[in-house]
Design an enzyme around this catalytic site. Structure first.
Site, PDB file in Angstrom:
ATOM      1  N   PRO A 152     -37.978-118.857  34.376  1.00 10.07           N
ATOM      2  CA  PRO A 152     -37.262-118.049  35.377  1.00 10.07           C
ATOM      3  C   PRO A 152     -37.404-116.557  35.085  1.00 10.07           C
ATOM      4  O   PRO A 152     -36.459-115.875  34.682  1.00 10.07           O
ATOM      5  CB  PRO A 152     -35.821-118.522  35.221  1.00 10.07           C
ATOM      6  CG  PRO A 152     -35.716-118.928  33.779  1.00 10.07           C
ATOM      7  CD  PRO A 152     -37.062-119.461  33.397  1.00 10.07           C
TER       8      PRO A 152
ATOM      9  N   HIS B 255     -35.798-111.582  32.705  1.00 12.08           N
ATOM     10  CA  HIS B 255     -35.259-112.906  32.977  1.00 12.08           C
ATOM     11  C   HIS B 255     -34.444-112.868  34.267  1.00 12.08           C
ATOM     12  O   HIS B 255     -33.746-111.898  34.552  1.00 12.08           O
ATOM     13  CB  HIS B 255     -34.377-113.344  31.813  1.00 12.08           C
ATOM     14  CG  HIS B 255     -34.167-114.831  31.744  1.00 12.08           C
ATOM     15  ND1 HIS B 255     -33.349-115.501  32.630  1.00 12.08           N
ATOM     16  CD2 HIS B 255     -34.662-115.765  30.888  1.00 12.08           C
ATOM     17  CE1 HIS B 255     -33.356-116.793  32.316  1.00 12.08           C
ATOM     18  NE2 HIS B 255     -34.145-116.974  31.281  1.00 12.08           N
ATOM     19  N   HIS B 256     -34.533-113.932  35.044  1.00  9.77           N
ATOM     20  CA  HIS B 256     -33.812-113.985  36.312  1.00  9.77           C
ATOM     21  C   HIS B 256     -32.301-113.991  36.099  1.00  9.77           C
ATOM     22  O   HIS B 256     -31.535-113.629  36.999  1.00  9.77           O
ATOM     23  CB  HIS B 256     -34.231-115.229  37.109  1.00  9.77           C
ATOM     24  CG  HIS B 256     -34.148-115.045  38.601  1.00  9.77           C
ATOM     25  ND1 HIS B 256     -33.019-114.607  39.241  1.00  9.77           N
ATOM     26  CD2 HIS B 256     -35.069-115.228  39.573  1.00  9.77           C
ATOM     27  CE1 HIS B 256     -33.232-114.561  40.538  1.00  9.77           C
ATOM     28  NE2 HIS B 256     -34.475-114.912  40.768  1.00  9.77           N
ATOM     29  N   ALA B 257     -31.848-114.390  34.925  1.00 15.63           N
ATOM     30  CA  ALA B 257     -30.419-114.336  34.627  1.00 15.63           C
ATOM     31  C   ALA B 257     -29.947-112.914  34.387  1.00 15.63           C
ATOM     32  O   ALA B 257     -28.754-112.625  34.445  1.00 15.63           O
ATOM     33  CB  ALA B 257     -30.102-115.192  33.393  1.00 15.63           C
TER      34      ALA B 257
END
Length: 204
Positions: free
Chosen positions: A75, A187-189
């Site tokens: 991700p 990171h997508h987070a």
């Protein structure tokens, strides 16, 4: 009402996301607002308006946990930016330092709660090292675009260190015609696609 309500389905709530204004301004800070500000070429104002909560949002936590459940899943949001010439010495590092001051999240790492009883949190990384996150690599000769894409593909496939802030930046030289590039991955987070665009605009 102080602004329009954006819906993404019949039962969706107002999409205010994690972007909120400062002071007493109650207007929703969603990605439509962010895109408008970026279109106005005010990236610094956009970054200064970031007020990110310490606790991770449920949608972001999904990207955080799915990487553990599915190791093949990456991700990661990435961007490759071509430069017509080499940046001045220390220029990229200086731009990153200025952006980190505006977005402290870039020097925070994820800490999970005991027994996963709550959502993960972002805490300041006491051992933050910009030299780890900003790296210098060279494209192998003859420095074609194909060589650059092969290099960035291998960089993208490498997972981020989950014990550190979830981003990396690469200054890449060795291209033909004395060109260079910057490869940024997050990171997508940590941030969504629009947020990463705001950060990139802040670097420029």
């Amino acid at each position: 009402r102080t602004g329009p309500s954006y819906r993404f389905g019949p039962k969706s709530r107002r999409n205010t996301g994690a972007l909120r204004g400062r002071g007493d301004d109650p207007r929703p800070r969603n990605f439509f607002w962010l895109l408008t500000r970026l279109a106005m070429k005010r990236p610094r104002d956009v970054l200064q308006s970031f007020r990110l909560p310490r606790r991770m949002a449920p949608s972001d936590a999904l990207f955080w946990y799915v990487e553990t459940a599915l190791p093949a899943f990456r991700p990661i949001i990435a961007g490759l930016y071509m430069l017509d010439r080499h940046p001045r010495k220390g220029g990229i590092e200086a731009a990153l330092k200025a952006t980190i001051k505006l977005v402290p999240r870039l020097q925070q790492r994820v800490v999970e709660t005991p027994l996963h009883l709550g959502l993960p949190e972002y805490l300041d990384d006491e051992h933050f090292d910009l030299a780890y996150h900003l790296r210098h690599v060279s494209v192998p000769k003859p420095g074609r675009m194909r060589d650059l894409l092969d290099l960035t593909a291998s960089l993208l496939a490498t997972p981020l260190d989950r014990e550190r802030p979830l981003w990396e930046a690469y200054w890449i030289d060795g291209l033909r015609d004395d060109r260079s590039a910057v490869f940024l991955k997050m990171h997508h987070a940590l941030v969504d696609g629009v947020g990463s665009l705001a950060i990139t605009r802040g670097l420029t």
